[in-house]
Design a protein around this motif. Structure first.
Motif, PDB file in Angstrom:
ATOM      1  N   GLU A 168       0.835  -1.210   0.000  1.00 51.44           N
ATOM      2  CA  GLU A 168       0.000   0.000   0.000  1.00 51.44           C
ATOM      3  C   GLU A 168       0.865   1.254   0.000  1.00 51.44           C
ATOM      4  N   LEU A 169       1.959   1.213   0.738  1.00 50.21           N
ATOM      5  CA  LEU A 169       2.870   2.350   0.795  1.00 50.21           C
ATOM      6  C   LEU A 169       3.477   2.636  -0.578  1.00 50.21           C
ATOM      7  N   VAL A 170       3.885   1.589  -1.266  1.00 46.81           N
ATOM      8  CA  VAL A 170       4.484   1.761  -2.596  1.00 46.81           C
ATOM      9  C   VAL A 170       3.449   2.289  -3.592  1.00 46.81           C
ATOM     10  N   TYR A 171       2.241   1.720  -3.561  1.00 44.28           N
ATOM     11  CA  TYR A 171       1.187   2.186  -4.475  1.00 44.28           C
ATOM     12  C   TYR A 171       0.888   3.665  -4.266  1.00 44.28           C
ATOM     13  N   ASN A 172       0.753   4.072  -3.020  1.00 48.41           N
ATOM     14  CA  ASN A 172       0.403   5.463  -2.729  1.00 48.41           C
ATOM     15  C   ASN A 172       1.511   6.422  -3.155  1.00 48.41           C
ATOM     16  N   SER A 173       2.779   6.037  -2.889  1.00 46.88           N
ATOM     17  CA  SER A 173       3.881   6.927  -3.256  1.00 46.88           C
ATOM     18  C   SER A 173       4.059   6.985  -4.776  1.00 46.88           C
ATOM     19  N   TRP A 174       3.753   5.874  -5.467  1.00 45.27           N
ATOM     20  CA  TRP A 174       3.910   5.834  -6.916  1.00 45.27           C
ATOM     21  C   TRP A 174       2.892   6.716  -7.621  1.00 45.27           C
ATOM     22  N   ASP A 175       1.688   6.780  -7.114  1.00 44.16           N
ATOM     23  CA  ASP A 175       0.639   7.572  -7.745  1.00 44.16           C
ATOM     24  C   ASP A 175       0.579   9.007  -7.239  1.00 44.16           C
ATOM     25  N   ALA A 176       1.311   9.310  -6.169  1.00 44.72           N
ATOM     26  CA  ALA A 176       1.263  10.667  -5.611  1.00 44.72           C
ATOM     27  C   ALA A 176       2.074  11.616  -6.490  1.00 44.72           C
ATOM     28  N   GLY A 177       1.780  12.894  -6.366  1.00 44.24           N
ATOM     29  CA  GLY A 177       2.524  13.904  -7.109  1.00 44.24           C
ATOM     30  C   GLY A 177       1.944  14.168  -8.480  1.00 44.24           C
ATOM     31  N   SER A 178       2.287  15.346  -9.014  1.00 45.35           N
ATOM     32  CA  SER A 178       1.743  15.748 -10.315  1.00 45.35           C
ATOM     33  C   SER A 178       2.533  15.161 -11.477  1.00 45.35           C
ATOM     34  N   CYS A 179       3.839  14.955 -11.279  1.00 42.19           N
ATOM     35  CA  CYS A 179       4.671  14.417 -12.356  1.00 42.19           C
ATOM     36  C   CYS A 179       4.596  12.891 -12.357  1.00 42.19           C
ATOM     37  N   GLN A 180       4.263  12.331 -13.527  1.00 40.45           N
ATOM     38  CA  GLN A 180       4.093  10.882 -13.640  1.00 40.45           C
ATOM     39  C   GLN A 180       5.231  10.218 -14.419  1.00 40.45           C
ATOM     40  N   ASP A 181       6.351  10.930 -14.630  1.00 38.40           N
ATOM     41  CA  ASP A 181       7.479  10.326 -15.316  1.00 38.40           C
ATOM     42  C   ASP A 181       8.143   9.285 -14.419  1.00 38.40           C
ATOM     43  N   LEU A 182       8.887   8.378 -15.049  1.00 40.33           N
ATOM     44  CA  LEU A 182       9.454   7.250 -14.310  1.00 40.33           C
ATOM     45  C   LEU A 182      10.457   7.683 -13.247  1.00 40.33           C
ATOM     46  N   LEU A 183      11.459   8.505 -13.611  1.00 44.66           N
ATOM     47  CA  LEU A 183      12.508   8.869 -12.664  1.00 44.66           C
ATOM     48  C   LEU A 183      11.969   9.625 -11.448  1.00 44.66           C
ATOM     49  N   PRO A 184      11.113  10.631 -11.626  1.00 43.16           N
ATOM     50  CA  PRO A 184      10.540  11.292 -10.440  1.00 43.16           C
ATOM     51  C   PRO A 184       9.762  10.326  -9.545  1.00 43.16           C
TER      52      PRO A 184
END
Length: 302
Positions: A168-184
């Motif tokens: 759940e922690l990984v899912y939430n951090s992966w989808d958070a933020g406005s930038c959806q590029d891989l490195l960010p």
């Protein structure tokens, strides 16, 4: 044992253990004189002298005669030794703590001759809490350590996979933020996991140090509640020592040792050696040429 320090030269470290029998105390004092007379280097003598220099070195009902105090002080003066100041709690040995017949004494000391004291004028001795022994260890610091702060690189821990809230922690951090590029996304996820990992798996020594600080406070008190809390914390600290050994044992993949003494330093050294052996320091291009500089290997066809 001779120790050579860069820019300071060599000096002699002697670990001393005095005869515990009172009728052999003079033998201990004469041995101390023999050691210092034989040394041609700056000399430091540390250990359990089984002697007291003043009545204030004893807290309890054990009687010490004046000739014992005088004999030990005379031997130290004859050897021209200076005692290195001890920081914190002054008693290094205890017996029957919390009971009516409890005794605490300062049996362990650290001395240096004038040449050694001139080499290390800022030397200090600390008296940390012992987890098992009735003697406290002595920690000699010849110079004050320099503290370097270095940002740790991100390392994924396999043990995180066993935590229920990890996915759940990984899912939430992966989808958070406005930038959806891989490195960010990767940077955001690794930073969050690092902070979360520090909270979930506090480094063993940090917890051990917290226990030690609490024990430092409690050993000033001898009431039943303080003694009970002291014993409880001491047992918890022993458990942490065992966990720390398991931690480093797993990292070195040394599964052959199932029981025995705490070998934390051994496992830590092996873990570092294993990490160094896993690094690629140079490449061979197949034409007899070795490349050791990272800037020279970008053109090699892998």
């Amino acid at each position: 044992m001779e120790i050579v320090v860069k820019a300071r030269g060599g000096w002699c470290l002697t670990e001393f253990y005095g005869f515990p029998e009172r009728h052999r105390r003079r033998d201990s004092w004469n041995l101390l004189r023999t050691i210092t007379d034989a040394s041609t280097l700056p000399c430091c003598i540390i250990g359990d002298f089984n002697d007291l220099s003043h009545i204030e070195d004893n807290q309890g009902r054990v009687e010490h005669h004046e000739w014992l105090f005088n004999g030990f002080r005379t031997a130290v003066n004859d050897c021209a030794l200076q005692e290195i100041s001890m920081q914190g709690y002054q008693f290094t040995w205890s017996r029957s703590r919390g009971k009516p017949n409890a005794v605490e004494e300062r049996l362990d000391r650290d001395f240096g001759n004038s040449e050694w004291m001139a080499l290390f004028p800022d030397a200090q001795v600390n008296n940390p809490v012992a987890a098992i022994s009735d003697h406290s260890p002595l920690l000699l610091r010849t110079i004050q350590p320099e503290i370097f702060l270095q940002k740790r690189k991100f390392r994924f821990e396999n043990k995180w996979l066993r935590e229920l809230d990890f996915k759940e922690l990984v899912y939430n951090s992966w989808d958070a933020g406005s930038c959806q590029d891989l490195l960010p996304r990767l940077e955001r996820c690794s930073e969050l996991l690092s902070n979360w990992g520090k909270q979930c798996f506090a480094f063993f020594k940090r917890s051990i140090n917290q226990y030690k600080q609490k024990l430092e406070q409690l050993r000033h008190y001898s009431d039943p509640d303080s003694v009970e809390e002291y014993d409880t914390i001491r047992k918890n600290m022993i458990d942490l020592f065992v966990q720390e050994e398991d931690h480093w044992c797993q990292r070195t993949k040394s599964f052959w040792l199932s029981e025995g003494d705490l070998n934390t330093k051994f496992f830590h050294a092996n873990a570092n050696a294993r990490r160094r052996s896993n690094q690629i320091t140079r490449l061979h291009d197949g034409n007899g040429i070795w490349y050791e500089d990272k800037t020279d290997i970008s053109h090699i066809d892998m």
